[in-house]
Design an enzyme around this catalytic site. Structure first.
Site, mmCIF file in Angstrom:
data_model
loop_
_atom_site.group_PDB
_atom_site.id
_atom_site.type_symbol
_atom_site.label_atom_id
_atom_site.label_comp_id
_atom_site.label_asym_id
_atom_site.label_seq_id
_atom_site.Cartn_x
_atom_site.Cartn_y
_atom_site.Cartn_z
ATOM 1 N N HIS A 140 6.146 9.206 11.134
ATOM 2 C CA HIS A 140 6.340 7.752 11.102
ATOM 3 C C HIS A 140 5.882 7.159 9.773
ATOM 4 O O HIS A 140 4.689 7.164 9.465
ATOM 5 C CB HIS A 140 5.581 7.118 12.285
ATOM 6 C CG HIS A 140 5.778 5.650 12.378
ATOM 7 N ND1 HIS A 140 4.759 4.779 12.668
ATOM 8 C CD2 HIS A 140 6.886 4.883 12.198
ATOM 9 C CE1 HIS A 140 5.240 3.550 12.671
ATOM 10 N NE2 HIS A 140 6.511 3.585 12.382
ATOM 11 N N GLU A 152 2.150 8.642 9.992
ATOM 12 C CA GLU A 152 1.589 9.075 11.269
ATOM 13 C C GLU A 152 2.383 10.300 11.739
ATOM 14 O O GLU A 152 3.623 10.244 11.818
ATOM 15 C CB GLU A 152 1.690 7.958 12.311
ATOM 16 C CG GLU A 152 0.708 6.820 12.035
ATOM 17 C CD GLU A 152 0.844 5.643 12.981
ATOM 18 O OE1 GLU A 152 -0.176 5.075 13.378
ATOM 19 O OE2 GLU A 152 1.997 5.265 13.320
HETATM 20 N N1 CAA Z 1 10.821 -0.713 -2.082
HETATM 21 C C1 CAA Z 1 10.246 -0.046 -3.109
HETATM 22 N N2 CAA Z 1 9.182 -0.528 -3.792
HETATM 23 C C2 CAA Z 1 8.733 -1.734 -3.456
HETATM 24 C C3 CAA Z 1 9.272 -2.501 -2.407
HETATM 25 C C4 CAA Z 1 10.378 -1.935 -1.722
HETATM 26 N N3 CAA Z 1 10.961 -2.564 -0.686
HETATM 27 N N4 CAA Z 1 8.584 -3.658 -2.292
HETATM 28 C C5 CAA Z 1 7.625 -3.632 -3.235
HETATM 29 N N5 CAA Z 1 7.719 -2.471 -3.926
HETATM 30 C C6 CAA Z 1 6.836 -2.016 -4.989
HETATM 31 C C7 CAA Z 1 7.060 -2.828 -6.214
HETATM 32 O O1 CAA Z 1 8.102 -2.267 -7.010
HETATM 33 C C8 CAA Z 1 5.703 -2.747 -6.887
HETATM 34 O O2 CAA Z 1 5.587 -1.485 -7.555
HETATM 35 P P1 CAA Z 1 4.981 -1.389 -9.026
HETATM 36 O O3 CAA Z 1 3.581 -1.945 -8.943
HETATM 37 O O4 CAA Z 1 5.026 0.077 -9.291
HETATM 38 O O5 CAA Z 1 5.881 -2.184 -9.894
HETATM 39 C C9 CAA Z 1 4.715 -2.697 -5.727
HETATM 40 O O6 CAA Z 1 5.470 -2.266 -4.613
HETATM 41 C C10 CAA Z 1 4.096 -4.043 -5.454
HETATM 42 O O7 CAA Z 1 5.165 -4.945 -5.187
HETATM 43 P P2 CAA Z 1 5.186 -6.471 -5.602
HETATM 44 O O8 CAA Z 1 4.345 -6.676 -6.833
HETATM 45 O O9 CAA Z 1 6.603 -6.938 -5.632
HETATM 46 O O10 CAA Z 1 4.589 -7.234 -4.378
HETATM 47 P P3 CAA Z 1 3.176 -7.164 -3.728
HETATM 48 O O11 CAA Z 1 2.089 -6.780 -4.645
HETATM 49 O O12 CAA Z 1 3.093 -8.461 -3.025
HETATM 50 O O13 CAA Z 1 3.304 -5.994 -2.642
HETATM 51 C C11 CAA Z 1 3.876 -5.145 -0.540
HETATM 52 C C12 CAA Z 1 4.332 -5.979 -1.721
HETATM 53 C C13 CAA Z 1 3.649 -3.713 -0.974
HETATM 54 C C14 CAA Z 1 4.992 -5.197 0.503
HETATM 55 C C15 CAA Z 1 2.524 -5.757 0.015
HETATM 56 O O14 CAA Z 1 2.697 -7.098 0.278
HETATM 57 C C16 CAA Z 1 2.040 -5.073 1.276
HETATM 58 O O15 CAA Z 1 1.374 -4.052 1.242
HETATM 59 N N6 CAA Z 1 2.348 -5.699 2.440
HETATM 60 C C17 CAA Z 1 1.997 -5.150 3.747
HETATM 61 C C18 CAA Z 1 3.145 -4.320 4.233
HETATM 62 C C19 CAA Z 1 2.897 -3.719 5.587
HETATM 63 O O16 CAA Z 1 2.011 -4.102 6.330
HETATM 64 N N7 CAA Z 1 3.733 -2.738 5.938
HETATM 65 C C20 CAA Z 1 3.649 -2.097 7.237
HETATM 66 C C21 CAA Z 1 4.526 -2.811 8.197
HETATM 67 S S1 CAA Z 1 4.480 -2.046 9.783
HETATM 68 C C22 CAA Z 1 5.605 -0.797 9.674
HETATM 69 O O17 CAA Z 1 6.308 -0.626 8.740
HETATM 70 C C23 CAA Z 1 5.649 0.120 10.840
HETATM 71 C C24 CAA Z 1 6.675 -0.172 11.813
HETATM 72 O O18 CAA Z 1 7.079 0.777 12.456
HETATM 73 C C25 CAA Z 1 7.127 -1.514 12.136
#
Ligand code: CAA
Length: 507
Positions: A140, A152
């Site tokens: 996961h 996971e």
């Molecule tokens: N694909 C690839 N890379 C991405 C991306 C995407 N969709 N979104 C962001 N990135 C990368 C960016 O390119 C950037 O990389 P670099 O530093 O190398 O340039 C890095 O991530 C940081 O992105 P941003 O600066 O644009 O934005 P940010 O600092 O606000 O981070 C985030 C964005 C990583 C999404 C951050 O907000 C975060 O960690 N959010 C929490 C996300 C979370 O909780 N995810 C789990 C959800 S639950 C789940 O997924 C399980 C399920 O089964 C439902």
């Protein structure tokens, strides 16, 4: 077993991201979709992500071409014999998954591992569709898959020896951190995250606070990377709803009942970012962003404030900050002033002090949440009799003093703790039930959801006794059973030990 080639079945947002992760690690990928149009869309997602990495200077054009060259698009299962592992990343519908596993059984070598990226369905039930359930496992990933470092690895009661270890070793090769879990609804991260997100929707739909304020409470108040409502839009409200339904079905607790607004939005097709509109609106006019509106018009900062506090550091600091900002500060409730401000404690209501001051309509509370996280966030606490003008003046004042502000009702925990503490209680119950260790839970939430500190680091920082007292106040104030402090938390508070330092109970 060395995994040299994988198949990714399903190239939506998650599938395309997972294909990218494998290809970046030097592993050949057969990327499969049901038809050519879906395949092109999925490969388009992969290409866009790689191009973004190039434009940000994270990849060279040559590396991009090399990674892309490792991915072979396919619109059928013809090339699966070469795959050492196939991972299914299709929508969360059991009948579709079972059909795919039956196909994978036929097309893959008997020694290939068959993985599912399901976030909510039973891996055991999916495995039952395979003639060799011992080779079926959950793998996961988290959204966005290229960024989030947790995987996971979900074993079932029939998983073969060594399969979880092989998949964990593969996750490490991908630069991820594996956490091995058993097949329980929501595994670790979703079982904790989704009820917290659902609780945030409940606060929104009951007008406890506005959407932007709920999100700010999590980001500025706790230091989380995204607010819960923005995160729901990223995950997809339909996905979130189906996870809540599975959790509710399996555990039956009232906290797991999907919030009606979550269901309505999902039913209406407002599924989040992918639909352009979920709780917020994307790419359109900002006016439609929040169904419950913002904080209303800006007000002028008051010229004079009556400050009521406990004679502690907070009161002193506030008084000197206001004086430095040119505001006349008085401590006597009888003196005329534009606003009466109560320096508040999250677990004591503001109303009694406000009534005692004799001008309850002119009075708001101000609570600073510094202890829990990174932020300098001020909660402006509105009692049942605070006027809109007083709330606006309190908000303007806190803004002038350099705080980010949210508005909260005069209820136990105000907004930040009201959102966070039940989430912390859920984490404690997960350890209490013997399902996961505090260390694994902290790993899951920091690497899977980007928390700067895991739930147990947050509890240890605030103190088990403080969290216990807060939950007890919430339980007494609201009466909801899920706010009842877990006995394990009470034990830690009584013994004065942290979760980080706690010896593991013998099992
Ligand atoms: N694909 C690839 N890379 C991405 C991306 C995407 N969709 N979104 C962001 N990135 C990368 C960016 O390119 C950037 O990389 P670099 O530093 O190398 O340039 C890095 O991530 C940081 O992105 P941003 O600066 O644009 O934005 P940010 O600092 O606000 O981070 C985030 C964005 C990583 C999404 C951050 O907000 C975060 O960690 N959010 C929490 C996300 C979370 O909780 N995810 C789990 C959800 S639950 C789940 O997924 C399980 C399920 O089964 C439902």
């Amino acid at each position: 077993m060395e995994i040299a080639k994988v198949a990714v079945v399903g190239l939506g947002t998650m599938g395309a991201g997972i294909a990218e992760v494998f290809a970046r690690a030097g592993i050949g990928v057969v990327a499969i979709e049901a038809d050519v149009a879906a395949l092109n869309r999925g490969i388009g997602l992969l290409d866009a992500s790689l191009s973004r990495a190039v434009s940000r200077g994270r990849l060279t054009a040559a590396e991009q071409a090399e990674i892309r060259g490792r991915v072979r698009p396919a619109a059928d299962f013809g090339e699966l014999a070469a795959a050492d592992l196939a991972i299914e990343v299709v929508p969360e519908r059991m009948e579709v998954k079972r059909q795919i596993f039956a196909e994978l059984d036929r097309a893959c070598r008997p020694d290939a591992i068959l993985a599912t990226n399901t976030s909510s369905l039973s891996v055991t039930a999916i495995a039952a569709a395979s003639e060799h359930p011992g080779r079926v496992i959950g793998m996961h990933f988290f959204n966005p898959a290229p960024v989030m470092r947790l995987v996971e690895v979900v074993s079932t009661v029939v998983s073969g020896d060594g399969v979880a270890d092989t998949v964990s070793a593969l996750a490490r090769r991908l630069g991820k951190t594996p956490v091995q879990v058993s097949d329980r609804a929501g595994f670790i991260a979703n079982a904790l995250l989704l009820p917290y997100l659902n609780h945030a929707v409940h606060l929104l739909e009951t007008s406890y606070a506005t959407g932007p304020d709920i999100d700010l409470a999590a980001t500025a108040g706790v230091g989380l990377p995204m607010g819960p409502l923005a995160l729901l839009d990223l995950i997809g409200l339909d996905t979130a709803l189906s996870i809540m339904e599975v959790l509710h079905g399996e555990f039956g607790l009232p906290r797991y009942a999907p919030a009606p607004l979550l269901r309505r939005l999902a039913d209406a097709g407002r599924t989040g970012r992918k639909a352009g509109r979920g709780i917020y609106q994307y790419g359109g006019s900002p006016g439609g962003a929040d169904p419950h509106g913002g904080n209303g018009p800006d007000a002028a900062t008051p010229d004079s404030v009556t400050l009521i506090g406990a004679g502690d550091d907070l009161e002193e600091d506030l008084a000197s900050a206001m004086a430095a900002a040119g505001i006349t500060v008085t401590a006597n409730a009888a003196d005329p002033s534009d606003l009466v401000l109560v320096a508040a404690d999250a677990w004591r209501p503001v109303l009694p002090a406000s009534l005692a001051a004799g001008r309850p309509q002119d009075t708001v509370g101000l609570h600073l949440t510094g202890k829990l996280g990174a932020g300098r966030l001020a909660e402006i606490v509105q009692t049942g009799v605070s006027s809109a003008a007083a709330v606006a003046a309190g908000t303007a004042l806190a803004g002038k003093l350099g705080f980010t502000t949210v508005r909260a009702p005069d209820r136990p925990g105000f907004l930040v703790a009201a959102l966070l503490y039940p989430h912390l209680a859920d984490a404690v119950r997960m350890v209490q039930d013997g399902y996961a260790t505090a260390a694994d839970i902290d790993t899951a939430m920091t690497l899977g959801c980007g928390y700067p500190k895991g739930p147990f680091e947050l509890i240890d920082a605030a103190g088990a006794a403080a969290v216990l007292a807060g939950l007890a106040a919430m339980h007494e104030g609201y009466g909801y059973p899920e706010f009842a402090p877990p006995p394990l938390l009470a034990e830690h508070a009584a013994a004065g030990i942290t979760f980080g330092a706690a010896p593991r109970p013998a099992r």
